[in-house]
Design an enzyme around this catalytic site. Structure first.
Site, PDB file in Angstrom:
ATOM      1  CG  HIS A  27       4.282   1.847  18.115  1.00 18.77           C
ATOM      2  ND1 HIS A  27       3.863   0.543  18.249  1.00 18.77           N
ATOM      3  CD2 HIS A  27       5.516   1.778  17.569  1.00 18.77           C
ATOM      4  CE1 HIS A  27       4.806  -0.276  17.802  1.00 18.77           C
ATOM      5  NE2 HIS A  27       5.825   0.467  17.392  1.00 18.77           N
ATOM      6  CG  HIS A  29      10.606   2.169  18.799  1.00 17.93           C
ATOM      7  ND1 HIS A  29      10.024   1.069  19.378  1.00 17.93           N
ATOM      8  CD2 HIS A  29      10.084   2.260  17.548  1.00 17.93           C
ATOM      9  CE1 HIS A  29       9.191   0.507  18.511  1.00 17.93           C
ATOM     10  NE2 HIS A  29       9.210   1.214  17.393  1.00 17.93           N
ATOM     11  CE1 TYR A  45      16.009  -0.638  13.967  1.00 15.72           C
ATOM     12  CE2 TYR A  45      14.947  -2.773  13.709  1.00 15.72           C
ATOM     13  CZ  TYR A  45      15.010  -1.540  14.318  1.00 15.72           C
ATOM     14  OH  TYR A  45      14.106  -1.197  15.285  1.00 15.72           O
ATOM     15  NE  ARG A 121       6.246  -4.196  18.598  1.00 14.43           N
ATOM     16  CZ  ARG A 121       6.990  -3.579  17.705  1.00 14.43           C
ATOM     17  NH1 ARG A 121       8.270  -3.342  17.957  1.00 14.43           N
ATOM     18  NH2 ARG A 121       6.486  -3.183  16.557  1.00 14.43           N
ATOM     19  CE1 TYR A 152       4.747  -4.864  11.811  1.00 12.81           C
ATOM     20  CE2 TYR A 152       6.921  -4.569  12.753  1.00 12.81           C
ATOM     21  CZ  TYR A 152       6.046  -4.417  11.701  1.00 12.81           C
ATOM     22  OH  TYR A 152       6.467  -3.820  10.536  1.00 12.81           O
ATOM     23  CG  HIS A 176       3.359  -1.298  12.724  1.00 11.95           C
ATOM     24  ND1 HIS A 176       3.560   0.060  12.767  1.00 11.95           N
ATOM     25  CD2 HIS A 176       4.353  -1.855  13.471  1.00 11.95           C
ATOM     26  CE1 HIS A 176       4.627   0.320  13.500  1.00 11.95           C
ATOM     27  NE2 HIS A 176       5.127  -0.814  13.952  1.00 11.95           N
ATOM     28  CG  ASP A 242       7.066   2.904  14.011  1.00  6.77           C
ATOM     29  OD1 ASP A 242       7.532   2.368  15.033  1.00  6.77           O
ATOM     30  OD2 ASP A 242       7.371   2.541  12.859  1.00  6.77           O
TER      31      ASP A 242
END
Length: 288
Positions: A27, A29, A45, A121, A152, A176, A242
């Protein structure tokens, strides 16, 4: 309006232990460069750019050799940033989990499979993604492709969706640690009990636990939850950093990935457990 957030730490500590060969970060990004991959106007965000060069440096420090690039909400269903990252990392070392909606037919999904995609996802926390109402319809499509569905969601949503999730025809991967907070119920939270039931029924889960911590680093309060998940599904738990840890409030909240690896070592102290979580389980789920 979107809110800014800090980026990844400039330096990473070296873990106290050495992960096995083939260790996989399931996981992470990639953000940017923004002149090539512009941000979605629907994002919640706005992070600073996070490059593959910075990610590779972190991996070299903590001992990661394989990567799963997860499409972030700041790009919506424009998946080129994630698929191009797979190409840059190499098809022997990387896979992608993309974000789509029910307008993506099988031909579009197969084209993404050719570029390393193997799952979709649903992100109900950050928004700007696929509506949860499309879970069942997309689940049928993913089953035909041999892909998995990654979820998620807020704990209450996962609890409500449990019957739908248990009936999915494709593999389910829960992000998570189900979003359950250690300080707000932990292993006794009804949503965490639903997560354990799903794991016992065949679902997978990511041991990506710093967001579940109420105490902060070194995240010892998450240990009981992580160990319960490993006990429920030792062959279907995987782990992720993450990186670059988006959507946090302050720089001091951003984890040190070496500390995250040390936390996993505490949750899974045996060599056999670490081999399963970091190498063997990801190889089966992502096709390494």
């Amino acid at each position: 309006m979107t809110r800014p957030c800090p980026g990844a730490r400039a330096t990473t500590s070296r873990p106290r232990w050495q992960p096995p060969p083939g260790a996989t970060d399931c996981h992470m990004h990639v953000f940017g460069p923004y002149d090539r991959y512009p941000l979605s106007p629907g994002r919640s965000y706005t992070p600073p750019e996070a490059s593959l060069a910075a990610y590779r440096a972190m991996c070299a420090t903590i001992g990661i050799e394989r990567t799963v690039v997860v499409q972030p909400s700041i790009y919506g269903t424009e998946n080129d940033v994630s698929l191009d990252a797979v190409a840059a990392l190499g098809p022997d070392r990387a896979r992608a989990v993309v974000v789509v909606d029910d307008s993506f037919d099988l031909s579009k999904l197969r084209a993404m499979a050719d570029r390393g995609a193997c799952g979709v996802r649903f992100n109900a926390v950050s928004g700007n993604g696929t509506p949860l109402a499309q879970l069942a319809a997309l689940g049928d499509r993913l089953a035909e492709l041999g892909w998995h569905l990654q979820l998620y969601a807020h704990p209450a949503e996962m609890l409500t969706l449990e019957p739908v999730l248990a009936a999915l025809p494709c593999p389910l991967v829960i992000d998570h640690m189900g979003g359950v907070k250690a300080g707000k119920g932990g292993i006794d939270d009804p949503a965490f009990r639903a997560l354990i039931r799903l794991l016992e029924g065949g679902a997978w889960a990511k041991l990506c636990g710093y967001r579940s911590s109420s105490a902060g680093a070194p995240y010892a309060d998450v240990a009981a939850m992580a160990r319960a998940m490993i006990a429920a599904a030792p062959d279907r738990c995987v782990w992720g950093t993450d990186w670059p840890h988006p959507s946090l409030a302050a720089p001091e909240d951003v984890p040190d990935d070496g500390v995250l690896m040390d936390a996993l070592g505490d949750w899974a102290p045996s060599a056999a457990q670490r081999q399963a979580i970091l190498v063997d389980n990801p190889a089966r789920l992502y096709g390494f």
